[in-house]
Design an enzyme around this catalytic site. Structure first.
Site, short mmCIF file in Angstrom:
data_model
loop_
_atom_site.label_atom_id
_atom_site.label_comp_id
_atom_site.label_asym_id
_atom_site.label_seq_id
_atom_site.Cartn_x
_atom_site.Cartn_y
_atom_site.Cartn_z
N HIS A 3 0.84 -1.19 0.00
CA HIS A 3 0.00 0.00 0.00
C HIS A 3 0.88 1.25 0.00
CE1 HIS A 3 -3.39 -2.58 1.95
NE2 HIS A 3 -3.29 -2.76 0.64
N SER B 146 5.75 -0.56 -9.42
CA SER B 146 6.40 -0.55 -8.12
C SER B 146 6.94 0.84 -7.82
CB SER B 146 7.55 -1.56 -8.11
OG SER B 146 8.47 -1.25 -9.15
N SER C 219 3.27 4.18 -13.21
CA SER C 219 1.91 3.68 -13.05
C SER C 219 1.09 4.18 -14.23
CB SER C 219 1.30 4.17 -11.73
OG SER C 219 2.02 3.64 -10.62
N HIS D 197 -4.06 -5.64 -12.06
CA HIS D 197 -4.19 -4.64 -11.00
C HIS D 197 -2.87 -3.95 -10.70
CE1 HIS D 197 -2.08 -7.28 -8.30
NE2 HIS D 197 -2.45 -6.67 -7.21
N ALA E 150 1.84 -4.41 -11.33
CA ALA E 150 2.94 -5.11 -11.96
C ALA E 150 2.96 -6.58 -11.55
CB ALA E 150 4.27 -4.44 -11.58
N LYS F 180 5.25 4.90 2.26
CA LYS F 180 5.00 3.50 2.56
C LYS F 180 4.86 3.33 4.07
CE LYS F 180 5.59 0.96 -1.35
NZ LYS F 180 4.73 -0.12 -1.79
#
Length: 404
Positions: free
Chosen positions: A170, A311, A316, A333, A335, A403
């Protein structure tokens, strides 16, 4: 080129990946899923990899049945993104202050807000967007008492985790598109309450008589018309909504942080793009009503917008679905992992992480080595494999990543 048919399955299984590109354990898992008598068909996305019970990157159409493992424990996990009025020229040389402001606004990991977010006060922060955080709020929380009795003591925690990130893959990101517009992009799910609901129902499913002879008890199913299915669908629907609301609240918190950081500029936000990628939907497949589970896959109906992240430190994509019926109107959804978290920790160092996330304002410590870009498949190859499923609307490059 794609799709290719997976050999040795009962239900037709079409893949947007070649067999030699998929780990043997994931192929065995797909074949096991396709053997279930309730399964009409399985579709496999190019980010496919081994999951618990059901494969990540799989789309499963079932007749009058649902396997909770085919949704996963993070019910409703998905993406949210919004384009801002800022451009690359508005960004300072260092984004550390902005990252600190976002991290102060959005709890990460196992953390929660000290008090529930006041969504009425927060509503005004999405300037320029038509998103309503307050709509249906009382109805939604009023349904908590109908959920499984085993989670009733978790309501206060669920309130405080609304608008929080979690950990693992996430993230909250600030990105630039190819025209240098600034985007906010985030990925999260239904937090602990979704996990608890999923695990409780999985336990119930494993004990049902019709699941006793399954080749993998983690693939236990609920059958339509039963009290167990009704209870699962009730809690699942609520958890999917929790996940969507969690992302909406989090997005508003991040947008407020952005506006506060750029207080001297007028900052506006377009309407957000939002999509689940761990969920159940009632859809018509091959002319028949089906319960479709997408675990690590997004719906890519004709004209529908979706988000496919790479990632940290790569790219993206904002995509528009083509509505391809061969894929059950689905796409990848993300990589997808090419190695496990433990394998990544063994293989890479902090120095590798620093090198692979050069130019991205982010954590660069041992706690996120398992999220290093090299642990994931090449997102550009994943996008290229599904040209018959989606069109690329925007390509986003990360410049800041938060993160847990």
């Amino acid at each position: 080129m794609f799709p290719v048919e997976l050999r040795g399955t009962r239900a037709q299984t079409l893949m947007w990946a070649h067999e030699h590109e998929v780990e043997p354990a994931a192929l065995r898992q797909l074949r096991t899923i396709a053997q279930l008598e309730w399964v009409h068909g399985v579709r496999v996305m190019p980010d496919v990899h081994l999951g618990k019970g059901a494969t990540v990157g799989s789309v499963i159409a079932m007749r009058d049945a649902v396997a909770p493992a085919a949704v996963g424990v993070d019910i409703g996990c998905g993406m949210e993104a919004v384009r801002t009025s800022l451009t690359a020229a508005d960004l300072p040389d260092s984004l550390h202050a902005l990252r600190s402001r976002i991290e102060a606004a959005v709890p990460v990991g196992f953390s929660a807000h000290e008090d529930p977010v006041n969504v009425t006060r927060l509503q005004g922060e999405l300037a320029g967007s038509r998103t309503s955080l307050r709509a249906g709020w009382d109805r939604f929380w009023g349904a908590f008492g109908d959920l499984d009795k085993g989670v009733q003591s978790r309501e206060s925690k669920a309130h405080k985790q609304m608008g929080t990130l979690g950990s693992g893959n996430h993230f909250v990101e600030i990105c630039l598109d190819t025209e240098d517009h600034v985007w906010v992009l985030l990925h999260s799910g239904s937090r602990n309450i979704g996990k608890e609901l999923a695990e409780r129902h999985m336990s119930v499913a494993r004990a049902l008589p019709h699941n006793q002879d399954l080749p993998d008890r983690d693939l236990a199913v609920f059958l339509s018309g039963t009290s167990e299915m009704n209870a699962y669908r009730r809690d699942l629907t609520w958890a999917q909504e929790y996940a969507a609301r969690n992302r909406a609240v989090m997005l508003a918190l991040v947008c407020k942080a952005v506006r506060d950081e750029f207080a001297t500029l007028p900052v506006h936000f377009e309407n957000p793009i939002s999509c689940h990628h761990n969920y159940v939907a009632e859809e018509t497949i091959d002319g028949m009503p089906m319960l479709v589970t997408r675990k690590g896959a997004v719906r890519a109906g004709a004209g529908e917008l979706a988000l496919i992240p790479g990632s940290m430190g790569t790219r993206s994509y904002v995509v528009r679905g083509k509505g391809n019926p061969a894929s059950f109107q689905s796409a990848s959804h993300g990589a997808g992992r090419r190695m496990s978290r433990n394998a990544a920790k063994r293989q890479f160092t902090v120095a590798d992480l620093v090198a692979q996330t050069e130019g991205v304002e982010s954590r660069k410590d041992a706690g996120v080595i398992d999220e290093i870009p090299a642990a994931y498949k090449d997102i550009d190859e994943v996008i290229a494999a599904q040209q018959d499923l989606v069109d690329v609307v925007a390509t986003l490059r990360q410049v800041l990543c938060v993160k847990g």
